[in-house]
Design a protein around this motif. Sequence first.
Motif, PDB file in Angstrom:
ATOM      1  N   ALA A   1      12.521  -8.930  -1.830  1.00  0.00           N
ATOM      2  CA  ALA A   1      11.730  -8.648  -0.623  1.00  0.00           C
ATOM      3  C   ALA A   1      12.584  -8.740   0.635  1.00  0.00           C
ATOM      4  O   ALA A   1      12.422  -7.951   1.567  1.00  0.00           O
ATOM      5  N   TYR A   2      13.523  -9.684   0.654  1.00  0.00           N
ATOM      6  CA  TYR A   2      14.374  -9.848   1.843  1.00  0.00           C
ATOM      7  C   TYR A   2      15.367  -8.691   1.969  1.00  0.00           C
ATOM      8  O   TYR A   2      15.712  -8.287   3.082  1.00  0.00           O
ATOM      9  N   VAL A   3      15.790  -8.157   0.825  1.00  0.00           N
ATOM     10  CA  VAL A   3      16.727  -7.030   0.851  1.00  0.00           C
ATOM     11  C   VAL A   3      16.020  -5.737   1.233  1.00  0.00           C
ATOM     12  O   VAL A   3      16.525  -4.936   2.034  1.00  0.00           O
ATOM     13  N   LEU A   4      14.828  -5.525   0.690  1.00  0.00           N
ATOM     14  CA  LEU A   4      14.142  -4.246   0.849  1.00  0.00           C
ATOM     15  C   LEU A   4      13.162  -4.197   2.014  1.00  0.00           C
ATOM     16  O   LEU A   4      12.864  -3.094   2.512  1.00  0.00           O
TER      17      LEU A   4
ATOM     18  N   MET B   1       8.350   2.355   3.431  1.00  0.00           N
ATOM     19  CA  MET B   1       7.046   2.363   2.755  1.00  0.00           C
ATOM     20  C   MET B   1       7.215   2.493   1.238  1.00  0.00           C
ATOM     21  O   MET B   1       6.479   1.869   0.466  1.00  0.00           O
ATOM     22  N   VAL B   2       8.173   3.309   0.830  1.00  0.00           N
ATOM     23  CA  VAL B   2       8.412   3.525  -0.599  1.00  0.00           C
ATOM     24  C   VAL B   2       9.056   2.291  -1.238  1.00  0.00           C
ATOM     25  O   VAL B   2       8.628   1.829  -2.308  1.00  0.00           O
ATOM     26  N   LEU B   3      10.070   1.746  -0.569  1.00  0.00           N
ATOM     27  CA  LEU B   3      10.803   0.618  -1.141  1.00  0.00           C
ATOM     28  C   LEU B   3       9.939  -0.638  -1.261  1.00  0.00           C
ATOM     29  O   LEU B   3      10.129  -1.425  -2.188  1.00  0.00           O
ATOM     30  N   GLN B   4       8.995  -0.822  -0.349  1.00  0.00           N
ATOM     31  CA  GLN B   4       8.158  -2.018  -0.405  1.00  0.00           C
ATOM     32  C   GLN B   4       7.347  -2.084  -1.686  1.00  0.00           C
ATOM     33  O   GLN B   4       7.013  -3.170  -2.173  1.00  0.00           O
TER      34      GLN B   4
END
Length: 338
Positions: free
Chosen positions: A157-160, A128-131
């Motif tokens: 976006a693909y990494v996180l 939730m935080v990384l997004q």
Amino acid sequence: MSSYPNWIFSMFAFLGFILSMIPLPWHLEAWNTGTCLFMIWTGLACLNQFINSVVWTGNVINWAPVWCDISTRFMIGSAVAIPCASLCINRRLYYIATANAVTATRADKRRAIMVDLAIGIGIPVLEMVLQYIDQGHRFDIFEDIGCFFFTYNTWVAYVLVTTWPLVIGCISATYSILTIRAFMKRRSQFKELLSANSNLNSNRYFRLMCLAGTEIVFTIPLSCWSIYLNVTSSTIEPWNGWADVHSDFSRVDQFPSVIWHLNEGTVISLETSRWFIVLCAIVFFGFFGFADEARKNYRAAIDSVAKRVGMSTGGSFGSTLWSSTGYVNINIDFSNFC
């Protein structure tokens, strides 16, 4: 317009919430951490989708921006949390199948619960935080669907975000394969190994294996399909830094049904993401809602209600109501009404 009335999904979403919550009390008593996490995340995800589908049926008005902030953040977490709960289940089954000692100390059990909570709650919260790093604007509203999170389509976006369910599903599948392999090797010791887990018998063990395996079968292909849709439906933009991605962050995009149904990829993505949650709830109840411990708790609940209203179920109730023949034998004590 949608190919089916939106109330159908609302009905199934609420049903999914109920079905997920029914077995929760006795699983909490047994401290089956992974199973409880699966139920809680699935049930709350169904409730979240139910509320969204009801509030935004036939409209795209931004009725409740704070609710949408919470709802979309929860969607991000639940998309990872259900595979994480399955991973917790598979880890536990693997360690039971490969245990060298029959007994487990309280410290071992406490440590196992803490690890499960770190996986089943810690990873989703981290997601939730990384997004937020690649969140292009506040959220979107789709008619009939409700609030939905937005992730800017960059390599970040693909990494996180995008690949997490796939990675977790693959790890979980590895545990599942190793568990089956260990079980085949140590089949003769299986009952002895289960004796160390007072809350786990052979029937429940195999149901957990089937539940986790079913979740893997759906998670990995759906994750691959989601990545494929993201790659093919729109161009992967370059990452130009935090300021560029969040330049118009407060924006809320609103999409009437006739608009978002024009893009087949969007339709498939939205409908699959929300129906998958309901499917998880139904599959879980299918495995555990009719098990021996479930029928025992149903009987206890019905007996309790019957006593409160002055009815007697009789000694034959427990043996006939839940029989495979479907026959019901209820004896009512009318003397209480005289």
